[in-house]
Write a protein that holds these residues in place. Sequence first.
Motif, PDB file in Angstrom:
ATOM      1  N   VAL A 163       0.736  -1.245  -0.067  1.00 55.35           N
ATOM      2  CA  VAL A 163      -0.130   0.021  -0.038  1.00 55.35           C
ATOM      3  C   VAL A 163       0.951   1.339  -0.141  1.00 55.35           C
ATOM      4  CG1 VAL A 163      -1.860   1.219   1.209  1.00 55.35           C
ATOM      5  CG2 VAL A 163      -1.938  -1.182   1.150  1.00 55.35           C
ATOM      6  N   ALA A 164       1.791   1.107   0.707  1.00 57.65           N
ATOM      7  CA  ALA A 164       2.822   2.265   1.005  1.00 57.65           C
ATOM      8  C   ALA A 164       3.423   2.653  -0.384  1.00 57.65           C
ATOM      9  CB  ALA A 164       3.939   2.167   2.061  1.00 57.65           C
ATOM     10  N   LEU A 165       3.999   1.477  -1.037  1.00 59.96           N
ATOM     11  CA  LEU A 165       4.670   1.894  -2.356  1.00 59.96           C
ATOM     12  C   LEU A 165       3.876   2.328  -3.395  1.00 59.96           C
ATOM     13  CD1 LEU A 165       7.595  -0.655  -2.327  1.00 59.96           C
ATOM     14  CD2 LEU A 165       7.666   1.448  -1.782  1.00 59.96           C
ATOM     15  N   GLY A 166       2.744   1.466  -3.379  1.00 62.96           N
ATOM     16  CA  GLY A 166       1.721   1.828  -4.655  1.00 62.96           C
ATOM     17  C   GLY A 166       1.144   3.353  -4.481  1.00 62.96           C
ATOM     18  N   VAL A 167       0.793   3.841  -3.241  1.00 56.76           N
ATOM     19  CA  VAL A 167       0.496   5.149  -3.044  1.00 56.76           C
ATOM     20  C   VAL A 167       1.544   6.340  -3.450  1.00 56.76           C
ATOM     21  CG1 VAL A 167      -0.542   7.201  -1.281  1.00 56.76           C
ATOM     22  CG2 VAL A 167      -1.343   4.708  -1.485  1.00 56.76           C
ATOM     23  N   ALA A 168       2.723   5.969  -3.011  1.00 60.05           N
ATOM     24  CA  ALA A 168       4.163   6.551  -3.074  1.00 60.05           C
ATOM     25  C   ALA A 168       4.241   6.900  -4.807  1.00 60.05           C
ATOM     26  CB  ALA A 168       5.334   6.227  -2.493  1.00 60.05           C
ATOM     27  N   LEU A 221       5.271  19.330  -0.688  1.00 62.28           N
ATOM     28  CA  LEU A 221       4.452  18.311   0.065  1.00 62.28           C
ATOM     29  C   LEU A 221       4.340  17.047  -0.404  1.00 62.28           C
ATOM     30  CD1 LEU A 221       2.037  20.924   1.475  1.00 62.28           C
ATOM     31  CD2 LEU A 221       4.027  20.022   2.915  1.00 62.28           C
ATOM     32  N   THR A 222       4.150  17.076  -1.680  1.00 60.78           N
ATOM     33  CA  THR A 222       3.865  15.649  -2.193  1.00 60.78           C
ATOM     34  C   THR A 222       5.372  14.838  -2.295  1.00 60.78           C
ATOM     35  OG1 THR A 222       2.451  16.353  -3.924  1.00 60.78           O
ATOM     36  CG2 THR A 222       3.391  14.288  -4.506  1.00 60.78           C
ATOM     37  N   THR A 223       6.362  15.524  -2.431  1.00 61.05           N
ATOM     38  CA  THR A 223       7.762  14.707  -2.375  1.00 61.05           C
ATOM     39  C   THR A 223       7.871  14.422  -1.075  1.00 61.05           C
ATOM     40  OG1 THR A 223       8.839  16.202  -3.983  1.00 61.05           O
ATOM     41  CG2 THR A 223      10.471  15.112  -2.616  1.00 61.05           C
ATOM     42  N   LEU A 224       7.621  14.948   0.158  1.00 64.69           N
ATOM     43  CA  LEU A 224       7.866  14.572   1.590  1.00 64.69           C
ATOM     44  C   LEU A 224       7.004  13.471   1.785  1.00 64.69           C
ATOM     45  CD1 LEU A 224       8.042  17.843   3.263  1.00 64.69           C
ATOM     46  CD2 LEU A 224       9.880  16.552   2.827  1.00 64.69           C
ATOM     47  N   VAL A 225       5.822  13.733   1.611  1.00 66.43           N
ATOM     48  CA  VAL A 225       4.527  12.462   1.629  1.00 66.43           C
ATOM     49  C   VAL A 225       5.205  11.156   1.121  1.00 66.43           C
ATOM     50  CG1 VAL A 225       2.372  11.599   1.476  1.00 66.43           C
ATOM     51  CG2 VAL A 225       2.840  13.770   2.195  1.00 66.43           C
ATOM     52  N   THR A 226       5.399  11.460  -0.281  1.00 69.08           N
ATOM     53  CA  THR A 226       5.877  10.044  -0.895  1.00 69.08           C
ATOM     54  C   THR A 226       7.152   9.503  -0.540  1.00 69.08           C
ATOM     55  OG1 THR A 226       6.987  11.317  -2.586  1.00 69.08           O
ATOM     56  CG2 THR A 226       4.613  10.496  -3.259  1.00 69.08           C
ATOM     57  N   VAL A 227       8.106  10.122  -0.119  1.00 76.20           N
ATOM     58  CA  VAL A 227       9.367   9.714   0.499  1.00 76.20           C
ATOM     59  C   VAL A 227       9.102   9.194   1.973  1.00 76.20           C
ATOM     60  CG1 VAL A 227      11.614  10.364   1.273  1.00 76.20           C
ATOM     61  CG2 VAL A 227      10.854  11.156  -0.861  1.00 76.20           C
ATOM     62  N   VAL A 277      -3.136   9.597   4.276  1.00 76.88           N
ATOM     63  CA  VAL A 277      -3.774  10.877   4.677  1.00 76.88           C
ATOM     64  C   VAL A 277      -3.309  11.897   3.923  1.00 76.88           C
ATOM     65  CG1 VAL A 277      -4.942  12.406   6.429  1.00 76.88           C
ATOM     66  CG2 VAL A 277      -4.785   9.799   6.556  1.00 76.88           C
ATOM     67  N   GLY A 278      -1.964  12.219   4.320  1.00 74.32           N
ATOM     68  CA  GLY A 278      -1.288  13.422   3.466  1.00 74.32           C
ATOM     69  C   GLY A 278      -1.470  13.476   1.923  1.00 74.32           C
ATOM     70  N   ALA A 279      -1.430  12.304   1.279  1.00 78.16           N
ATOM     71  CA  ALA A 279      -1.463  12.205  -0.136  1.00 78.16           C
ATOM     72  C   ALA A 279      -2.976  12.417  -0.529  1.00 78.16           C
ATOM     73  CB  ALA A 279      -1.212  10.689  -0.472  1.00 78.16           C
ATOM     74  N   PHE A 280      -4.190  12.043   0.232  1.00 82.59           N
ATOM     75  CA  PHE A 280      -5.358  12.278   0.006  1.00 82.59           C
ATOM     76  C   PHE A 280      -5.545  13.742   0.001  1.00 82.59           C
ATOM     77  CE2 PHE A 280      -6.925   7.689   1.066  1.00 82.59           C
ATOM     78  CZ  PHE A 280      -6.520   7.203  -0.018  1.00 82.59           C
ATOM     79  N   LEU A 281      -5.087  14.355   0.938  1.00 84.07           N
ATOM     80  CA  LEU A 281      -5.142  15.881   1.272  1.00 84.07           C
ATOM     81  C   LEU A 281      -4.767  16.610   0.160  1.00 84.07           C
ATOM     82  CD1 LEU A 281      -4.429  16.239   5.025  1.00 84.07           C
ATOM     83  CD2 LEU A 281      -6.734  16.372   3.918  1.00 84.07           C
TER      84      LEU A 281
END
Length: 696
Positions: free
Chosen positions: A86-91, A252-258, A220-224
């Motif tokens: 799940v983490a890698l798929g969303v990232a 923010l997207t870079t921070l969340v995905t990393v 949650v951050g990715a969804f926001l």
Amino acid sequence: MTQLTAPVPKVESLRQPVRRIRVAGVFVLACVAIVVLAAVHLTQGTSSVGASDLVRLVFGQGTDNAANVLVASRLPRLLAGVLVGVALGVAGAGLQSLARNPLASPDTLGVNSGAYLAVVVVAAFGVSLPVLPAGGVAFVGGLAAAGLVLALSAGGSTGPTRLILAGSAVAMALGGVTTLMLLLFREETVGTFAWGAGTLVQTDLHAVTQMAPVVAVGIVGAFLLAANLDILTLGDDTAAVLGVNVRRTRVLTTLVTVLLSAAAVTVAGPVGFVGLVAPVLIRLLAPLVPGLLRHRVLLPLSGLAGFLVVLTSDVALRAAFGGQAGVEIPTGIMTMVVGAVVLIWLARKHRDSGPSRSPAGTGSGLRSRRTFLLVAVGLVVLLIAAVLTAMLTGDAFLRTGDLVNWINGRSGRAITYVLDQRFPRVVSAVLCGAALAIAGTTVQAVCRNPLAEPGILGITGGAGVGAIATLILLPSASIWLLSGVAAAAAVITFGLVYLISWRGGLSSDRLVLIGVGVSSAATAIITLLIVATDPWNLSLAMTWLSGSTYGRTLPQVAPVALALLVLTPFIVHVRRDLDLLALDDDVPRILGVRLERTRLLALLASALLTAAAVSAIGVVGFVGLVAPHAARALVGGRHARILPVAALLGAILVSLADSLGRTVLAPAQIPAGLLTALIGAPYFVYLLWRTRVPVR
């Protein structure tokens, strides 16, 4: 200008209304597939507990043994797969949208490599961190790597080839440092080699429970950010007009995905290519399900797809190789193979919308004959100095008088022994450096890309598979058998890359992208061969994969000398054709060059030169990149001058790297291939940085 089919969300797709019933149907199908695969997954393992035992346990009739196996081993492994997938798929979905590039992922952006290096460095210095601090270390390493790759590729917007090249360079540099740490601190980093390929083996639920809240925060951050990512796909200027703070959204997207990628690495190591494959699977369904590319739908579905990829790979691994293989063979090897296939498929869809050209800033003007002669003489002097330095330095420092006496047969027993050992190493370094440089020069001319090299085209990986398989299956194999198998494997790999790249013609960008995919598959196969053997073969293979001249003898160098004697005259003979090939496709045809035949033979010669060098001293990276480019800068763009200068530079580079590796930490030795990677990768990064296109 280049483009890929099945790209990141198109404007038309975002304007389509979300078909809730179809989207819900996709979610339901994904959940059903997950439940079925999870049930199968729980029945697999090394113990005798089977499906019937687990069914009885559900109804309260199971044994304590079945309950212990479920809680202590199988359930933690399943939940680790859930978390990582799940983490890698969303990232991956977030990174692809951020870069507007379907080849962006935690792997291609170097996130996994940076996180892995950070964890290994901490372990190497004997620091044992709890799960959460270890995750923080991985986050810092992954963030630094991703930031560098995105900066080099202008956020990924300059096209897939540049993104892949930047990611490959950074990953190779970080991988070189990681391998160096593993070799120098073997006791402190025991077990991290297999973990570095991504393993779901868990002894308890501690890591999963510690990282689950971190992953939840990242999701949650990715969804926001989903609404802003939808608008960002319209372009930075349009998004800014519509009120989106583009820079803040990107940061923010870079921070969340990393953060998500680092959490996955902390739990299971760098599980390869899940972040690439999962979003691609969802985007393939987009034409059938309108609205699927909206990020509020794309992100959760990519997470489910990531879990499906990890779960399917783990189930297939144990079904094919047995329950014990689930412990010994990392699941990441299977996901890497799947990801390599997807990368090759995406690259196969790649097409040029204009003529191929060399990247801006890489051209070289004409140089006078006097300049060429001065450079050549200077390099010959430097090569002689490098050879003398290599003969005199190491774990024991000698004098020039000792060398003179040895040449005349008057040296003592100790001096004779030392120099008899060093001489074949020096010869192998010089010849292999020259061979790799000539091969790299040829590849760059044929691909019209000064950032290409035999390693990026998968040739080195193919030779490595053949040589490693020979070392493992026949440890006492002769050098001629080893060289023959490596050469055959390199030629087969080259043929595979060439045939797959052919699509009504040969696109240099497509050739590079497919070469990277094949190289990734070769890396997965090499890792599989290594982790499935005993610890002695592991140590031997790791040293060989790092490119070492240790223990070389003159007969082992003979294949390289033979390859240079046979193939160099041919490449020199077609030097003018290489000049024309480096321009475009039209000029060679107009002037009567048989384009495809010349390309094929030139690349075949490069493959054989590379295979000979790999079989002699192992994998030495970046020589085929740095030497030709430096030669072009020194003597201009004519291959009649580039070839000899590149050969001299390659010989000097590998010779000096070998000397440093034998001297700096003596009596311990650093493989020459690691030092050339540490030297070449920053130079490669510099080339990318110099030719970058700033993001407005």
